[in-house]
Scaffold this motif. Structure first.
Motif, PDB file in Angstrom:
ATOM      1  N   ALA A 139      -3.628   8.146  -0.959  1.00 42.81           N
ATOM      2  CA  ALA A 139      -2.305   8.284  -1.549  1.00 42.81           C
ATOM      3  C   ALA A 139      -2.331   9.199  -2.778  1.00 42.81           C
ATOM      4  N   ARG A 140      -3.393   9.084  -3.597  1.00 43.41           N
ATOM      5  CA  ARG A 140      -3.474   9.887  -4.821  1.00 43.41           C
ATOM      6  C   ARG A 140      -4.789  10.619  -4.993  1.00 43.41           C
ATOM      7  N   LYS A 141      -5.773  10.358  -4.155  1.00 45.54           N
ATOM      8  CA  LYS A 141      -7.097  10.976  -4.309  1.00 45.54           C
ATOM      9  C   LYS A 141      -7.062  12.405  -3.794  1.00 45.54           C
ATOM     10  N   ALA A 142      -7.312  13.340  -4.695  1.00 46.97           N
ATOM     11  CA  ALA A 142      -7.272  14.762  -4.348  1.00 46.97           C
ATOM     12  C   ALA A 142      -8.653  15.225  -3.887  1.00 46.97           C
ATOM     13  N   PRO A 143      -8.703  16.328  -3.142  1.00 43.61           N
ATOM     14  CA  PRO A 143     -10.009  16.886  -2.787  1.00 43.61           C
ATOM     15  C   PRO A 143     -10.758  17.315  -4.041  1.00 43.61           C
ATOM     16  N   GLN A 144     -12.083  17.391  -3.926  1.00 46.18           N
ATOM     17  CA  GLN A 144     -12.899  17.755  -5.082  1.00 46.18           C
ATOM     18  C   GLN A 144     -12.550  19.172  -5.529  1.00 46.18           C
ATOM     19  N   TYR A 145     -12.438  19.343  -6.854  1.00 45.40           N
ATOM     20  CA  TYR A 145     -12.115  20.648  -7.423  1.00 45.40           C
ATOM     21  C   TYR A 145     -13.363  21.534  -7.371  1.00 45.40           C
ATOM     22  N   SER A 146     -13.171  22.776  -6.968  1.00 44.95           N
ATOM     23  CA  SER A 146     -14.270  23.725  -6.926  1.00 44.95           C
ATOM     24  C   SER A 146     -13.908  24.928  -7.788  1.00 44.95           C
ATOM     25  N   LYS A 147     -14.712  25.182  -8.820  1.00 43.49           N
ATOM     26  CA  LYS A 147     -14.404  26.307  -9.717  1.00 43.49           C
ATOM     27  C   LYS A 147     -14.677  27.642  -9.035  1.00 43.49           C
ATOM     28  N   LYS A 199       0.836  -1.188   0.000  1.00 42.17           N
ATOM     29  CA  LYS A 199       0.000   0.000   0.000  1.00 42.17           C
ATOM     30  C   LYS A 199       0.877   1.246   0.000  1.00 42.17           C
ATOM     31  N   GLU A 200       0.521   2.189  -0.875  1.00 36.91           N
ATOM     32  CA  GLU A 200       1.258   3.440  -0.980  1.00 36.91           C
ATOM     33  C   GLU A 200       0.862   4.354   0.174  1.00 36.91           C
ATOM     34  N   ARG A 201       1.821   5.132   0.663  1.00 34.41           N
ATOM     35  CA  ARG A 201       1.528   5.973   1.818  1.00 34.41           C
ATOM     36  C   ARG A 201       0.664   7.162   1.442  1.00 34.41           C
ATOM     37  N   LYS A 202      -0.094   7.664   2.409  1.00 38.63           N
ATOM     38  CA  LYS A 202      -0.954   8.821   2.194  1.00 38.63           C
ATOM     39  C   LYS A 202      -0.090  10.073   2.171  1.00 38.63           C
ATOM     40  N   LYS A 203      -0.400  10.984   1.229  1.00 35.81           N
ATOM     41  CA  LYS A 203       0.352  12.230   1.108  1.00 35.81           C
ATOM     42  C   LYS A 203      -0.429  13.385   1.734  1.00 35.81           C
ATOM     43  N   TYR A 204       0.334  14.349   2.198  1.00 37.00           N
ATOM     44  CA  TYR A 204      -0.227  15.561   2.801  1.00 37.00           C
ATOM     45  C   TYR A 204      -1.092  16.300   1.778  1.00 37.00           C
ATOM     46  N   GLY A 205      -2.262  16.753   2.186  1.00 38.13           N
ATOM     47  CA  GLY A 205      -3.142  17.510   1.307  1.00 38.13           C
ATOM     48  C   GLY A 205      -4.049  16.658   0.447  1.00 38.13           C
TER      49      GLY A 205
END
Length: 138
Positions: free
Chosen positions: A129-137, A119-125
């Motif tokens: 590991a790779r799932k980013a927060p939802q983009y808000s225009k 399992k890949e480690r979770k990244k800050y922010g």
């Protein structure tokens, strides 16, 4: 590592297998193809799943030794799939200690290769590991 069993003087062959977070310390002892994992019967421990049991016994079947040795395992960490794969690697490594001529057939079947996926480690922010927060225009 080959060690004589203290009780009976039989040769014991050791092998360590790893997969994901699972670690299995495997002992091969001359016997009647019994599988014992953490003090329990292997079929009970692996929930009577024929896939797990087939994976574990595959190195012995490749060499035609399925009824020659008992497999005694101390398994820790991970889930059942990782533990079954780590036991397979441990058995294959122990068979290499038993006889160096066992190595080529086990190597061609891929039983001596450690599966490096973990399992890949979770990244800050990020959420994972790779799932980013939802983009808000806006």
């Amino acid at each position: 590592m080959v060690v004589a069993d203290a009780n009976s003087g039989r040769a014991v062959y050791w092998g360590t297998g790893r997969r994901k977070n699972a670690v299995a310390r495997v002992r091969l002892v001359p016997g009647t193809s019994q599988l014992i994992v953490n003090g329990k019967d292997g079929t009970l421990y692996f929930q009577f799943n024929p896939n797990y049991l087939g994976v574990i016994k595959a190195p012995l079947e490749t060499l035609g030794l399925e009824n020659e040795y008992d497999i005694l395992v101390k398994a820790e960490g991970g889930g059942l799939t990782g533990q079954a794969d780590s036991v397979r690697l441990g058995v294959a490594r122990a068979l290499c200690q038993l006889d160096p001529d066992n190595r080529p057939p086990l190597k061609t079947e891929g039983y001596l290769t450690r599966d490096p996926r973990a399992k890949e480690r979770k990244k800050y922010g990020l959420h994972k590991a790779r799932k980013a927060p939802q983009y808000s225009k806006r």
